[in-house]
Design a protein around this motif. Sequence first.
Motif, mmCIF file in Angstrom:
data_model
loop_
_atom_site.group_PDB
_atom_site.id
_atom_site.type_symbol
_atom_site.label_atom_id
_atom_site.label_comp_id
_atom_site.label_asym_id
_atom_site.label_seq_id
_atom_site.Cartn_x
_atom_site.Cartn_y
_atom_site.Cartn_z
ATOM 1 N N LYS A 236 -23.707 9.204 -69.895
ATOM 2 C CA LYS A 236 -23.830 7.961 -69.124
ATOM 3 C C LYS A 236 -25.079 8.043 -68.257
ATOM 4 C CE LYS A 236 -18.878 7.351 -68.973
ATOM 5 N NZ LYS A 236 -17.670 7.611 -68.274
ATOM 6 N N VAL B 64 -27.475 7.598 -65.199
ATOM 7 C CA VAL B 64 -27.189 7.586 -63.762
ATOM 8 C C VAL B 64 -28.420 7.123 -62.989
ATOM 9 C CG1 VAL B 64 -25.407 9.371 -63.891
ATOM 10 C CG2 VAL B 64 -27.772 10.047 -63.531
ATOM 11 N N ALA C 66 -23.556 8.096 -56.627
ATOM 12 C CA ALA C 66 -22.243 7.546 -56.984
ATOM 13 C C ALA C 66 -22.045 7.529 -58.497
ATOM 14 C CB ALA C 66 -22.078 6.141 -56.404
ATOM 15 N N ASP C 67 -23.114 7.244 -59.252
ATOM 16 C CA ASP C 67 -23.022 7.270 -60.715
ATOM 17 C C ASP C 67 -22.700 8.679 -61.207
ATOM 18 O OD1 ASP C 67 -23.734 4.577 -60.788
ATOM 19 O OD2 ASP C 67 -25.793 4.968 -61.455
ATOM 20 N N ARG D 271 -21.173 11.106 -59.494
ATOM 21 C CA ARG D 271 -19.774 11.405 -59.136
ATOM 22 C C ARG D 271 -18.801 10.715 -60.079
ATOM 23 N NH1 ARG D 271 -21.697 10.145 -53.782
ATOM 24 N NH2 ARG D 271 -22.196 12.071 -52.703
ATOM 25 N N SER D 272 -19.067 9.447 -60.393
ATOM 26 C CA SER D 272 -18.193 8.664 -61.261
ATOM 27 C C SER D 272 -18.122 9.269 -62.664
ATOM 28 C CB SER D 272 -18.700 7.226 -61.331
ATOM 29 O OG SER D 272 -17.939 6.473 -62.236
ATOM 30 N N ALA D 273 -19.269 9.662 -63.223
ATOM 31 C CA ALA D 273 -19.290 10.249 -64.560
ATOM 32 C C ALA D 273 -18.558 11.586 -64.582
ATOM 33 C CB ALA D 273 -20.730 10.412 -65.039
ATOM 34 N N SER E 132 -16.123 12.451 -62.503
ATOM 35 C CA SER E 132 -14.717 12.136 -62.322
ATOM 36 C C SER E 132 -14.095 11.662 -63.638
ATOM 37 C CB SER E 132 -14.565 11.071 -61.239
ATOM 38 O OG SER E 132 -13.225 10.745 -61.045
ATOM 39 N N ALA E 133 -14.838 10.856 -64.388
ATOM 40 C CA ALA E 133 -14.344 10.375 -65.680
ATOM 41 C C ALA E 133 -14.130 11.548 -66.636
ATOM 42 C CB ALA E 133 -15.327 9.377 -66.278
ATOM 43 N N ARG F 179 -13.466 14.642 -65.764
ATOM 44 C CA ARG F 179 -12.265 15.350 -65.278
ATOM 45 C C ARG F 179 -11.010 14.624 -65.744
ATOM 46 N NH1 ARG F 179 -14.650 15.241 -60.491
ATOM 47 N NH2 ARG F 179 -15.849 17.083 -60.112
#
Length: 97
Positions: free
Chosen positions: A54, A56, A60-61, A63-65, A67-68, A70
Motif C-alpha cells: 500500500k 504511503v 498514519a498511512d 500505521r494503518s498498513a 495494523s491491517a 497485524r
Amino acid sequence: RGAELGRLGLTVAPAGSVAGAGNEGVVVTEVERNSPAADRGFREGDVILEVGSKAVSNAADVRSAMSAARGDNKHTVLMRLRSNGQTRFVAVPLSRG
C-alpha cells in the motif's frame, strides 16, 4: 522533525515536506539506535514508498498498513524503500499488542 513510529524506532515526515525527497512516500528523519528499524538497515533519508503493498504518504498511512497486516495475522510486513537512488524491500517484524 516528524511523526514517531515508536515500535519500529523511526521518525518519519511526508516526502513533500523534506527538501530533495520528492513527493512520494515518507522520509525517515530519525532512526533510534538498537531499534527494529536500525537492525534492518533503515537510515536517515530513506524514503518508505509502500507498506504491505500500500502506497504511503504520511505516518498514519504507515500505521494503518501495519495494523491491517497485524489484523491479517501476519508476523512481518514488507516495506518498499528508496535508498541512495535505488529501490529495495525490507521485511519488518510486527509486534503484537
